[in-house]
Design a protein around this motif. Structure first.
Motif, PDB file in Angstrom:
ATOM      1  N   LEU A  96     112.010  26.811  10.614  1.00 25.89           N
ATOM      2  CA  LEU A  96     111.256  27.675   9.711  1.00 25.89           C
ATOM      3  C   LEU A  96     112.073  28.031   8.486  1.00 25.89           C
ATOM      4  O   LEU A  96     113.232  28.451   8.601  1.00 25.89           O
ATOM      5  CB  LEU A  96     110.865  28.987  10.405  1.00 25.89           C
ATOM      6  N   TYR A  97     111.489  27.853   7.321  1.00 25.51           N
ATOM      7  CA  TYR A  97     112.020  28.465   6.101  1.00 25.51           C
ATOM      8  C   TYR A  97     110.809  29.029   5.362  1.00 25.51           C
ATOM      9  O   TYR A  97     110.254  28.401   4.480  1.00 25.51           O
ATOM     10  CB  TYR A  97     112.788  27.479   5.217  1.00 25.51           C
ATOM     11  N   PRO A  98     110.373  30.238   5.771  1.00 23.37           N
ATOM     12  CA  PRO A  98     109.153  30.821   5.207  1.00 23.37           C
ATOM     13  C   PRO A  98     109.388  31.452   3.841  1.00 23.37           C
ATOM     14  O   PRO A  98     110.529  31.532   3.376  1.00 23.37           O
ATOM     15  CB  PRO A  98     108.803  31.901   6.232  1.00 23.37           C
ATOM     16  N   GLN A  99     108.308  31.872   3.227  1.00 16.04           N
ATOM     17  CA  GLN A  99     108.456  32.657   2.017  1.00 16.04           C
ATOM     18  C   GLN A  99     108.966  34.035   2.394  1.00 16.04           C
ATOM     19  O   GLN A  99     108.862  34.469   3.528  1.00 16.04           O
ATOM     20  CB  GLN A  99     107.132  32.763   1.256  1.00 16.04           C
ATOM     21  N   GLY A 100     109.525  34.731   1.436  1.00 15.90           N
ATOM     22  CA  GLY A 100     110.021  36.079   1.669  1.00 15.90           C
ATOM     23  C   GLY A 100     110.107  36.803   0.342  1.00 15.90           C
ATOM     24  O   GLY A 100     109.822  36.222  -0.709  1.00 15.90           O
ATOM     25  N   SER A 101     110.509  38.058   0.388  1.00 20.63           N
ATOM     26  CA  SER A 101     110.565  38.827  -0.856  1.00 20.63           C
ATOM     27  C   SER A 101     111.608  38.270  -1.827  1.00 20.63           C
ATOM     28  O   SER A 101     111.504  38.441  -3.039  1.00 20.63           O
ATOM     29  CB  SER A 101     110.857  40.293  -0.553  1.00 20.63           C
ATOM     30  N   THR A 102     112.635  37.589  -1.289  1.00 23.00           N
ATOM     31  CA  THR A 102     113.644  36.977  -2.165  1.00 23.00           C
ATOM     32  C   THR A 102     113.267  35.542  -2.542  1.00 23.00           C
ATOM     33  O   THR A 102     113.815  34.979  -3.481  1.00 23.00           O
ATOM     34  CB  THR A 102     115.033  36.973  -1.505  1.00 23.00           C
ATOM     35  N   SER A 103     112.359  34.941  -1.795  1.00 17.20           N
ATOM     36  CA  SER A 103     111.869  33.578  -2.080  1.00 17.20           C
ATOM     37  C   SER A 103     110.352  33.573  -1.902  1.00 17.20           C
ATOM     38  O   SER A 103     109.830  33.111  -0.890  1.00 17.20           O
ATOM     39  CB  SER A 103     112.511  32.558  -1.132  1.00 17.20           C
ATOM     40  N   PRO A 104     109.619  34.116  -2.880  1.00 16.29           N
ATOM     41  CA  PRO A 104     108.169  34.283  -2.725  1.00 16.29           C
ATOM     42  C   PRO A 104     107.405  32.992  -2.493  1.00 16.29           C
ATOM     43  O   PRO A 104     106.314  33.003  -1.930  1.00 16.29           O
ATOM     44  CB  PRO A 104     107.742  34.953  -4.028  1.00 16.29           C
ATOM     45  N   LYS A 105     107.969  31.873  -2.904  1.00 10.50           N
ATOM     46  CA  LYS A 105     107.304  30.583  -2.678  1.00 10.50           C
ATOM     47  C   LYS A 105     108.062  29.735  -1.662  1.00 10.50           C
ATOM     48  O   LYS A 105     107.817  28.533  -1.526  1.00 10.50           O
ATOM     49  CB  LYS A 105     107.179  29.820  -4.002  1.00 10.50           C
ATOM     50  N   GLY A 106     108.984  30.374  -0.933  1.00  8.68           N
ATOM     51  CA  GLY A 106     109.848  29.597  -0.059  1.00  8.68           C
ATOM     52  C   GLY A 106     111.030  29.077  -0.848  1.00  8.68           C
ATOM     53  O   GLY A 106     111.063  29.162  -2.075  1.00  8.68           O
ATOM     54  N   LYS A 107     112.003  28.500  -0.153  1.00  6.71           N
ATOM     55  CA  LYS A 107     113.208  28.017  -0.835  1.00  6.71           C
ATOM     56  C   LYS A 107     113.291  26.503  -0.895  1.00  6.71           C
ATOM     57  O   LYS A 107     113.839  25.933  -1.842  1.00  6.71           O
ATOM     58  CB  LYS A 107     114.454  28.575  -0.148  1.00  6.71           C
ATOM     59  N   LEU A 108     112.746  25.822   0.097  1.00 10.69           N
ATOM     60  CA  LEU A 108     112.877  24.366   0.137  1.00 10.69           C
ATOM     61  C   LEU A 108     111.995  23.701  -0.913  1.00 10.69           C
ATOM     62  O   LEU A 108     110.912  24.181  -1.239  1.00 10.69           O
ATOM     63  CB  LEU A 108     112.524  23.842   1.528  1.00 10.69           C
ATOM     64  N   ARG A 109     112.456  22.559  -1.410  1.00  7.31           N
ATOM     65  CA  ARG A 109     111.717  21.817  -2.424  1.00  7.31           C
ATOM     66  C   ARG A 109     110.654  20.939  -1.766  1.00  7.31           C
ATOM     67  O   ARG A 109     110.940  20.184  -0.827  1.00  7.31           O
ATOM     68  CB  ARG A 109     112.677  20.937  -3.241  1.00  7.31           C
ATOM     69  N   LEU A 110     109.434  21.064  -2.264  1.00  2.41           N
ATOM     70  CA  LEU A 110     108.311  20.330  -1.693  1.00  2.41           C
ATOM     71  C   LEU A 110     108.538  18.827  -1.746  1.00  2.41           C
ATOM     72  O   LEU A 110     108.332  18.117  -0.752  1.00  2.41           O
ATOM     73  CB  LEU A 110     107.022  20.696  -2.442  1.00  2.41           C
ATOM     74  N   LEU A 111     108.958  18.317  -2.905  1.00  2.00           N
ATOM     75  CA  LEU A 111     109.050  16.866  -3.100  1.00  2.00           C
ATOM     76  C   LEU A 111     110.287  16.251  -2.454  1.00  2.00           C
ATOM     77  O   LEU A 111     110.231  15.118  -1.978  1.00  2.00           O
ATOM     78  CB  LEU A 111     109.038  16.533  -4.597  1.00  2.00           C
ATOM     79  N   TYR A 112     111.391  16.956  -2.453  1.00  2.00           N
ATOM     80  CA  TYR A 112     112.651  16.358  -2.008  1.00  2.00           C
ATOM     81  C   TYR A 112     112.990  16.657  -0.550  1.00  2.00           C
ATOM     82  O   TYR A 112     113.798  15.945   0.047  1.00  2.00           O
ATOM     83  CB  TYR A 112     113.809  16.850  -2.896  1.00  2.00           C
ATOM     84  N   GLU A 113     112.388  17.724   0.002  1.00  2.00           N
ATOM     85  CA  GLU A 113     112.728  18.118   1.369  1.00  2.00           C
ATOM     86  C   GLU A 113     111.493  18.213   2.268  1.00  2.00           C
ATOM     87  O   GLU A 113     111.417  17.560   3.309  1.00  2.00           O
ATOM     88  CB  GLU A 113     113.468  19.471   1.333  1.00  2.00           C
ATOM     89  N   CYS A 114     110.523  19.026   1.867  1.00  2.00           N
ATOM     90  CA  CYS A 114     109.364  19.280   2.737  1.00  2.00           C
ATOM     91  C   CYS A 114     108.535  18.024   2.991  1.00  2.00           C
ATOM     92  O   CYS A 114     108.205  17.716   4.153  1.00  2.00           O
ATOM     93  CB  CYS A 114     108.474  20.364   2.138  1.00  2.00           C
ATOM     94  N   ASN A 115     108.156  17.304   1.938  1.00  3.37           N
ATOM     95  CA  ASN A 115     107.283  16.137   2.125  1.00  3.37           C
ATOM     96  C   ASN A 115     107.897  15.053   3.015  1.00  3.37           C
ATOM     97  O   ASN A 115     107.250  14.595   3.959  1.00  3.37           O
ATOM     98  CB  ASN A 115     106.874  15.548   0.776  1.00  3.37           C
ATOM     99  N   PRO A 116     109.128  14.600   2.735  1.00  4.47           N
ATOM    100  CA  PRO A 116     109.690  13.560   3.612  1.00  4.47           C
ATOM    101  C   PRO A 116     109.860  14.026   5.053  1.00  4.47           C
ATOM    102  O   PRO A 116     109.576  13.285   6.000  1.00  4.47           O
ATOM    103  CB  PRO A 116     111.036  13.209   2.963  1.00  4.47           C
ATOM    104  N   MET A 117     110.292  15.276   5.247  1.00  6.77           N
ATOM    105  CA  MET A 117     110.464  15.781   6.608  1.00  6.77           C
ATOM    106  C   MET A 117     109.114  15.966   7.306  1.00  6.77           C
ATOM    107  O   MET A 117     108.992  15.767   8.516  1.00  6.77           O
ATOM    108  CB  MET A 117     111.250  17.090   6.596  1.00  6.77           C
ATOM    109  N   ALA A 118     108.091  16.334   6.543  1.00  4.65           N
ATOM    110  CA  ALA A 118     106.751  16.479   7.113  1.00  4.65           C
ATOM    111  C   ALA A 118     106.203  15.126   7.550  1.00  4.65           C
ATOM    112  O   ALA A 118     105.551  15.007   8.602  1.00  4.65           O
ATOM    113  CB  ALA A 118     105.817  17.124   6.095  1.00  4.65           C
ATOM    114  N   PHE A 119     106.430  14.095   6.749  1.00  5.41           N
ATOM    115  CA  PHE A 119     105.981  12.740   7.084  1.00  5.41           C
ATOM    116  C   PHE A 119     106.643  12.285   8.387  1.00  5.41           C
ATOM    117  O   PHE A 119     105.990  11.776   9.312  1.00  5.41           O
ATOM    118  CB  PHE A 119     106.333  11.810   5.933  1.00  5.41           C
ATOM    119  N   LEU A 120     107.955  12.489   8.487  1.00  2.91           N
ATOM    120  CA  LEU A 120     108.679  12.139   9.707  1.00  2.91           C
ATOM    121  C   LEU A 120     108.170  12.943  10.897  1.00  2.91           C
ATOM    122  O   LEU A 120     107.981  12.412  11.992  1.00  2.91           O
ATOM    123  CB  LEU A 120     110.175  12.392   9.512  1.00  2.91           C
ATOM    124  N   THR A 121     107.934  14.233  10.673  1.00  5.73           N
ATOM    125  CA  THR A 121     107.458  15.105  11.744  1.00  5.73           C
ATOM    126  C   THR A 121     106.149  14.593  12.335  1.00  5.73           C
ATOM    127  O   THR A 121     105.999  14.462  13.560  1.00  5.73           O
ATOM    128  CB  THR A 121     107.258  16.541  11.228  1.00  5.73           C
TER     129      THR A 121
END
Length: 337
Positions: free
Chosen positions: A263-288
């Motif tokens: 989990l790396y959720p959004q928070g008051s210090t990272s309102p949109k989350g911290k991980l990068r959609l294109l470089y981290e989330c998408n490839p890891m989501a595809f693998l998942t």
């Protein structure tokens, strides 16, 4: 004893899984493999070669760059460009995408997005780091200059994705949409060999990976989820075990093999989350998903998100499907105004 299959042999044997490529995937993954070997060598000699530490500059994310961040970025860019299989590249370390306009590159069909050295803040203390890559078929006509549109594609358009993990051994894990396979590097021979065929998340998992130092900043649903995972319930195999390194590749790799949730959720210090959609989330989501798991931003499927900018951030939850669905339920039932 049967000789183990090499990465190159595996790709060639499974070329049918990439029906609209005529050898390009083999060559492109070969380039990524070569660059990974070079980065691995630099990491293993980092202390001796005096390439540990920071360089005193920040990347586009506002993060202080490590010397190896820049070195890994340069290695992957030069290797991928020189082989001529891609027409453009976007990196977490660069403000804008790069268009390769040499004659050979302009005719290429693919673009690559990557995080050259994930978890680089851990380099100086010898904790596992990695490289994450994502491959898309270009949208713009072949032979023309690439545009930002070629990179701003939803994750479901990926034709391949994967990562290299530089740990006690160096492993390359990738998918082309037909399952997930892992290959371990044998430094004595200089080749990657199939070591983790057809990887799947275990049916059950009891590991959770989250930076609990940010707990106070998390939304109510995530706080309640964490407390639920910490409660004693032998029937549901709770409490879960907390494991978090600060290297996405390391935490993801462990959870995929052993079962769990990242989990790396959004928070008051990272309102949109911290991980990068294109470089981290998408490839890891595809693998998942290819490994039988689920990846979500807490409300919707990661791979369905239409990106609007190169360095867009997103909340990220991935792991065993059942656990991710429980997380979504906590978020849904504790929605804050």
């Amino acid at each position: 004893m049967e000789r183990p299959i090499t990465l190159g042999e595996f790709i060639v044997e499974n070329q049918k899984d990439f029906p609209y490529a005529k050898g390009e995937l083999t060559a492109l993954l070969s380039s990524i493999k070569l660059a990974g070997k070079m980065v691995n060598q630099k990491i293993n000699k980092a202390g001796l070669a005096q390439i540990l530490g920071k360089v005193g500059t920040e990347n586009i994310q506002g993060e202080t760059q490590a010397k190896l961040d820049i070195l890994a970025n340069d290695i992957f860019i030069s290797t991928l460009k020189n082989r001529g299989e891609i027409c453009g590249l976007a990196s977490e370390e660069l403000e804008d995408y790069i268009s390769f306009e040499d004659d050979i590159n302009k005719e290429a069909k693919y673009v690559v997005l990557m995080d050259p050295l994930d978890g680089s803040s851990n380099i100086d203390v010898d904790i596992t780091v990695g490289t994450i890559f994502s491959i898309y078929h270009r949208i713009s006509p072949e032979g023309t200059k690439v545009t930002e549109e070629d990179f701003l594609q939803p994750g479901k358009n990926q034709v391949a994705a994967g990562y290299l993990i530089y740990g006690t051994s160096t492993i390359l894990v990738y998918t082309t949409g037909n399952g997930v396979n892992g290959f371990t590097f044998d430094p004595g021979i200089g080749s990657f060999f199939l070591s983790h065929p057809d990887i799947k998340f275990p049916k059950e998992g009891s590991i959770y990976s989250v930076n609990e130092g940010n707990y106070i900043h998390f939304p109510k649903g995530i706080k309640k989820l964490i407390k639920w995972m910490q409660e004693l319930d032998k029937k549901e195999r709770r409490p879960y075990t907390a494991r978090y390194t600060g290297s996405l590749v390391a935490d993801f790799h462990r959870n995929m093999l052993m079962g769990g949730i990242y989990l790396y959720p959004q928070g008051s210090t990272s309102p949109k989350g911290k991980l990068r959609l294109l470089y981290e989330c998408n490839p890891m989501a595809f693998l998942t998903e290819q490994a039988g798991g689920k990846a979500s931003d807490g409300e919707k499927r990661i791979l369905d998100i239409q990106p609007s900018e190169l360095h867009e951030r997103a909340p990220f939850i991935c792991g065993n499907s059942e656990i991710v669905e429980i997380a979504e339920k906590f978020i849904r039932e504790n929605k804050e105004d």
